[in-house]
Design a protein around this motif. Structure first.
Motif, PDB file in Angstrom:
ATOM      1  N   MET A  83      -6.956  27.782  64.424  1.00 59.86           N
ATOM      2  CA  MET A  83      -5.593  27.891  63.910  1.00 59.86           C
ATOM      3  C   MET A  83      -4.663  28.444  64.985  1.00 59.86           C
ATOM      4  O   MET A  83      -4.957  29.472  65.583  1.00 59.86           O
ATOM      5  CB  MET A  83      -5.544  28.844  62.709  1.00 59.86           C
ATOM      6  N   ALA A  84      -3.562  27.758  65.199  1.00 53.66           N
ATOM      7  CA  ALA A  84      -2.527  28.262  66.105  1.00 53.66           C
ATOM      8  C   ALA A  84      -1.304  28.629  65.274  1.00 53.66           C
ATOM      9  O   ALA A  84      -0.946  27.917  64.321  1.00 53.66           O
ATOM     10  CB  ALA A  84      -2.165  27.209  67.144  1.00 53.66           C
ATOM     11  N   TYR A  85      -0.660  29.737  65.632  1.00 54.51           N
ATOM     12  CA  TYR A  85       0.440  30.279  64.833  1.00 54.51           C
ATOM     13  C   TYR A  85       1.702  30.404  65.666  1.00 54.51           C
ATOM     14  O   TYR A  85       1.682  30.931  66.781  1.00 54.51           O
ATOM     15  CB  TYR A  85       0.027  31.648  64.292  1.00 54.51           C
ATOM     16  N   ALA A  86       2.794  29.916  65.120  1.00 52.16           N
ATOM     17  CA  ALA A  86       4.113  30.099  65.734  1.00 52.16           C
ATOM     18  C   ALA A  86       4.928  30.980  64.800  1.00 52.16           C
ATOM     19  O   ALA A  86       5.287  30.558  63.693  1.00 52.16           O
ATOM     20  CB  ALA A  86       4.801  28.756  65.957  1.00 52.16           C
ATOM     21  N   VAL A 102       3.413  29.428  78.167  1.00 47.84           N
ATOM     22  CA  VAL A 102       2.663  28.382  77.470  1.00 47.84           C
ATOM     23  C   VAL A 102       1.168  28.514  77.748  1.00 47.84           C
ATOM     24  O   VAL A 102       0.340  28.253  76.872  1.00 47.84           O
ATOM     25  CB  VAL A 102       3.189  26.989  77.875  1.00 47.84           C
ATOM     26  N   MET A 103       0.814  28.986  78.940  1.00 47.10           N
ATOM     27  CA  MET A 103      -0.594  29.178  79.281  1.00 47.10           C
ATOM     28  C   MET A 103      -1.253  30.228  78.375  1.00 47.10           C
ATOM     29  O   MET A 103      -2.482  30.212  78.191  1.00 47.10           O
ATOM     30  CB  MET A 103      -0.725  29.598  80.748  1.00 47.10           C
ATOM     31  N   LEU A 104      -0.453  31.112  77.779  1.00 48.88           N
ATOM     32  CA  LEU A 104      -1.013  32.099  76.855  1.00 48.88           C
ATOM     33  C   LEU A 104      -1.703  31.419  75.673  1.00 48.88           C
ATOM     34  O   LEU A 104      -2.594  31.996  75.042  1.00 48.88           O
ATOM     35  CB  LEU A 104       0.084  33.036  76.347  1.00 48.88           C
ATOM     36  N   GLY A 105      -1.281  30.204  75.368  1.00 52.21           N
ATOM     37  CA  GLY A 105      -1.916  29.461  74.295  1.00 52.21           C
ATOM     38  C   GLY A 105      -3.354  29.079  74.597  1.00 52.21           C
ATOM     39  O   GLY A 105      -4.104  28.701  73.684  1.00 52.21           O
ATOM     40  N   ARG A 106      -3.761  29.199  75.840  1.00 52.51           N
ATOM     41  CA  ARG A 106      -5.136  28.830  76.226  1.00 52.51           C
ATOM     42  C   ARG A 106      -6.084  30.023  76.166  1.00 52.51           C
ATOM     43  O   ARG A 106      -7.297  29.857  76.391  1.00 52.51           O
ATOM     44  CB  ARG A 106      -5.145  28.260  77.648  1.00 52.51           C
ATOM     45  N   ILE A 107      -5.579  31.211  75.865  1.00 60.00           N
ATOM     46  CA  ILE A 107      -6.424  32.409  75.841  1.00 60.00           C
ATOM     47  C   ILE A 107      -7.650  32.255  74.934  1.00 60.00           C
ATOM     48  O   ILE A 107      -8.749  32.678  75.312  1.00 60.00           O
ATOM     49  CB  ILE A 107      -5.583  33.644  75.444  1.00 60.00           C
ATOM     50  N   PRO A 108      -7.543  31.630  73.754  1.00 59.58           N
ATOM     51  CA  PRO A 108      -8.735  31.498  72.908  1.00 59.58           C
ATOM     52  C   PRO A 108      -9.870  30.702  73.553  1.00 59.58           C
ATOM     53  O   PRO A 108     -11.018  30.791  73.106  1.00 59.58           O
ATOM     54  CB  PRO A 108      -8.206  30.778  71.662  1.00 59.58           C
ATOM     55  N   HIS A 109      -9.551  29.948  74.589  1.00 61.86           N
ATOM     56  CA  HIS A 109     -10.576  29.111  75.237  1.00 61.86           C
ATOM     57  C   HIS A 109     -11.147  29.761  76.499  1.00 61.86           C
ATOM     58  O   HIS A 109     -12.028  29.189  77.148  1.00 61.86           O
ATOM     59  CB  HIS A 109      -9.976  27.742  75.600  1.00 61.86           C
ATOM     60  N   LEU A 110     -10.643  30.933  76.852  1.00 61.64           N
ATOM     61  CA  LEU A 110     -11.078  31.594  78.078  1.00 61.64           C
ATOM     62  C   LEU A 110     -11.975  32.778  77.759  1.00 61.64           C
ATOM     63  O   LEU A 110     -11.681  33.571  76.857  1.00 61.64           O
ATOM     64  CB  LEU A 110      -9.864  32.073  78.883  1.00 61.64           C
ATOM     65  N   GLY A 111     -13.058  32.906  78.486  1.00 61.47           N
ATOM     66  CA  GLY A 111     -13.921  34.067  78.354  1.00 61.47           C
ATOM     67  C   GLY A 111     -13.376  35.229  79.166  1.00 61.47           C
ATOM     68  O   GLY A 111     -12.394  35.086  79.922  1.00 61.47           O
ATOM     69  N   ALA A 125       0.442  21.291  80.564  1.00 59.85           N
ATOM     70  CA  ALA A 125       1.363  20.235  80.978  1.00 59.85           C
ATOM     71  C   ALA A 125       1.624  19.261  79.831  1.00 59.85           C
ATOM     72  O   ALA A 125       2.763  18.822  79.617  1.00 59.85           O
ATOM     73  CB  ALA A 125       0.788  19.491  82.187  1.00 59.85           C
ATOM     74  N   ARG A 126       0.574  18.941  79.088  1.00 57.57           N
ATOM     75  CA  ARG A 126       0.721  18.026  77.952  1.00 57.57           C
ATOM     76  C   ARG A 126       1.616  18.636  76.881  1.00 57.57           C
ATOM     77  O   ARG A 126       2.478  17.959  76.301  1.00 57.57           O
ATOM     78  CB  ARG A 126      -0.660  17.697  77.395  1.00 57.57           C
ATOM     79  N   ALA A 127       1.434  19.928  76.606  1.00 53.69           N
ATOM     80  CA  ALA A 127       2.249  20.601  75.593  1.00 53.69           C
ATOM     81  C   ALA A 127       3.714  20.672  76.024  1.00 53.69           C
ATOM     82  O   ALA A 127       4.626  20.473  75.207  1.00 53.69           O
ATOM     83  CB  ALA A 127       1.709  22.006  75.340  1.00 53.69           C
ATOM     84  N   LEU A 128       3.952  20.934  77.302  1.00 59.25           N
ATOM     85  CA  LEU A 128       5.324  20.969  77.806  1.00 59.25           C
ATOM     86  C   LEU A 128       5.973  19.590  77.732  1.00 59.25           C
ATOM     87  O   LEU A 128       7.153  19.465  77.385  1.00 59.25           O
ATOM     88  CB  LEU A 128       5.333  21.474  79.252  1.00 59.25           C
ATOM     89  N   GLU A 129       5.193  18.571  78.023  1.00 62.57           N
ATOM     90  CA  GLU A 129       5.728  17.204  77.959  1.00 62.57           C
ATOM     91  C   GLU A 129       6.047  16.817  76.519  1.00 62.57           C
ATOM     92  O   GLU A 129       7.086  16.214  76.246  1.00 62.57           O
ATOM     93  CB  GLU A 129       4.719  16.231  78.562  1.00 62.57           C
ATOM     94  N   MET A 130       5.166  17.178  75.595  1.00 57.87           N
ATOM     95  CA  MET A 130       5.377  16.834  74.187  1.00 57.87           C
ATOM     96  C   MET A 130       6.636  17.475  73.631  1.00 57.87           C
ATOM     97  O   MET A 130       7.284  16.920  72.740  1.00 57.87           O
ATOM     98  CB  MET A 130       4.168  17.276  73.351  1.00 57.87           C
ATOM     99  N   ALA A 155       5.439  24.817  72.329  1.00 53.99           N
ATOM    100  CA  ALA A 155       4.510  24.298  73.342  1.00 53.99           C
ATOM    101  C   ALA A 155       3.325  25.240  73.515  1.00 53.99           C
ATOM    102  O   ALA A 155       2.179  24.798  73.688  1.00 53.99           O
ATOM    103  CB  ALA A 155       5.236  24.105  74.672  1.00 53.99           C
ATOM    104  N   ARG A 156       3.571  26.541  73.471  1.00 58.78           N
ATOM    105  CA  ARG A 156       2.463  27.506  73.564  1.00 58.78           C
ATOM    106  C   ARG A 156       1.480  27.315  72.408  1.00 58.78           C
ATOM    107  O   ARG A 156       0.262  27.376  72.589  1.00 58.78           O
ATOM    108  CB  ARG A 156       3.001  28.944  73.552  1.00 58.78           C
ATOM    109  N   THR A 157       2.007  27.070  71.221  1.00 60.13           N
ATOM    110  CA  THR A 157       1.159  26.826  70.059  1.00 60.13           C
ATOM    111  C   THR A 157       0.360  25.537  70.236  1.00 60.13           C
ATOM    112  O   THR A 157      -0.844  25.492  69.961  1.00 60.13           O
ATOM    113  CB  THR A 157       2.029  26.735  68.792  1.00 60.13           C
ATOM    114  N   ILE A 158       1.020  24.488  70.711  1.00 61.28           N
ATOM    115  CA  ILE A 158       0.357  23.195  70.911  1.00 61.28           C
ATOM    116  C   ILE A 158      -0.744  23.306  71.953  1.00 61.28           C
ATOM    117  O   ILE A 158      -1.815  22.687  71.831  1.00 61.28           O
ATOM    118  CB  ILE A 158       1.393  22.131  71.320  1.00 61.28           C
ATOM    119  N   ALA A 159      -0.514  24.103  72.998  1.00 61.62           N
ATOM    120  CA  ALA A 159      -1.476  24.226  74.095  1.00 61.62           C
ATOM    121  C   ALA A 159      -2.822  24.767  73.634  1.00 61.62           C
ATOM    122  O   ALA A 159      -3.833  24.575  74.304  1.00 61.62           O
ATOM    123  CB  ALA A 159      -0.899  25.118  75.196  1.00 61.62           C
ATOM    124  N   THR A 160      -2.848  25.427  72.486  1.00 70.05           N
ATOM    125  CA  THR A 160      -4.109  25.955  71.965  1.00 70.05           C
ATOM    126  C   THR A 160      -5.072  24.835  71.600  1.00 70.05           C
ATOM    127  O   THR A 160      -6.287  25.026  71.563  1.00 70.05           O
ATOM    128  CB  THR A 160      -3.833  26.830  70.725  1.00 70.05           C
TER     129      THR A 160
END
Length: 261
Positions: A83-86, A102-111, A125-130, A155-160
Motif C-alpha cells: 500500500m502506498a499513501y498520499a 520521489v526516490m523516497l517512495g523506493r524505501i520499502p524496497h531497500l534493505g 523516472a517512470r513515476a516522474l514521466e507519468m 509521483a513519490r507514491t507511484i514510485a513505490t
C-alpha cells in the motif's frame, strides 16, 4: 500489475477517539483495476478510515484484510510495499530535489544500508514521466507551485510500485487544470491494474473518474455502488443536507448544490 491481487477488504470496521465513535460498521473493498471514491461531509470518518487501514489509528472492531490476510499478520515492511499513501496536502519542508523526494517512495524496497539500484532509478523516472514532472527533477521541491508539488508527491507514491494506492484529498486547493491532471493520473493507474482508494469532496470529479463510490454519513456507510446509484437526490439530502441541481452536457451529468435544507 497482477490483476489477481486480492486487494483490500474491510468488514464491520469501527473506530473511536476519546470515547467517541467516529467510524461504525464500515465494510468496503478496493479491487485491482478499480478506482473507489470515499465521499461524505466533513467529519464523516473518511480520513479516519484511511488512517486505520494504515495502522495510524486503532480500531475497536471489525477486520481489515490486505492481500487476503488479516492486516495484523502482514509485517510493516510488506504493508509498505503493498500500500502506498498520499497524505492530504503532503507538505514538504526539506530543501531536497524533486528526484530525491520521489526516490523516497523506493524505501520499502531497500534493505538497511542498501544502495539505490538501477531498478529504483527506473521506477522514479517512470513515476516522474507519468505525472508530467520529469522536467522538474532537479528543482528544489520547496520552490514548486502547489499544483507541481501535488504531482511530485503523487509521483513519490507511484514510485513505490504498490498494488494499492490510498490517496487523501489529492486535489484540495488545486486549480482546475491540476485537479483534472491528478485525477487523470489516478484513473490511468487504475486502468493499469492498481486498486485506488481516494478521499474526495468534489462530487463531480467523483462521479466522472471513480468506478465505485462509498458515501459515509455519521461514520456509517449510507450508500455504495456505481456513482449514479450513490449520488441520488435522497442520499445528497441525507448526507450533505442539500438540494442539488443537475444538468447534462456532452453526455455527462453535473451536480451543483442549489440550497441548504
Amino acid at each position: 500489475m497482477n490483476v489477481e491481487h486480492p486487494g483490500l477488504e474491510m468488514e464491520s470496521v469501527a473506530v473511536s477517539y476519546d470515547g467517541n465513535r467516529i467510524v461504525e460498521d464500515v465494510s468496503l473493498s478496493v479491487r485491482p483495476g478499480r478506482m473507489t471514491g470515499l465521499i461524505g461531509p466533513n467529519g464523516a470518518g473518511k480520513s479516519t478510515l484511511l488512517k486505520t487501514v494504515l495502522g495510524l489509528a486503532d480500531r475497536d472492531g471489525g477486520v481489515i484484510r490486505l492481500a487476503g490476510r488479516p492486516l495484523e499478520e502482514v509485517p510493516l515492511a510488506e504493508r509498505a510495499r503493498e500500500m502506498a499513501y498520499a497524505a492530504q496536502g503532503a507538505p514538504v519542508h526539506w530543501p531536497l530535489t524533486v528526484e530525491r523526494v520521489v526516490m523516497l517512495g523506493r524505501i520499502p524496497h531497500l534493505g538497511p544500508w542498501q544502495k539505490v539500484t538501477e531498478r529504483d532509478r527506473e521506477a522514479v523516472a517512470r513515476a516522474l514521466e507519468m505525472t508530467d514532472s520529469l522536467h522538474l527533477k532537479d528543482r528544489i521541491v520547496t520552490t514548486l507551485s502547489g499544483g507541481e508539488r501535488a504531482c511530485v508527491m503523487l509521483a513519490r507514491t507511484i514510485a513505490t510500485d504498490a498494488p494499492l494506492l490510498l490517496v487523501d484529498e489529492p486535489v484540495a486547493s488545486l486549480d482546475p487544470a491540476h485537479q483534472l491532471q491528478v485525477m487523470g493520473i489516478l484513473k490511468n493507474l487504475a486502468g493499469q491494474g492498481h486498486g485506488v482508494l481516494i478521499v474526495l469532496h468534489d462530487l463531480n470529479l467523483a462521479r466522472r473518474f471513480c468506478d465505485d463510490l462509498v458515501l459515509l454519513h455519521d461514520g456509517r456507510v449510507l450508500a455504495q455502488g456505481e456513482p449514479q446509484e450513490v449520488l441520488t437526490d435522497e442520499n445528497l439530502a441525507k448526507a450533505y443536507g442539500i438540494r442539488a441541481m443537475r444538468w447534462q452536457a456532452e453526455g455527462e451529468e453535473f451536480i451543483v448544490p442549489r440550497e441548504k435544507l
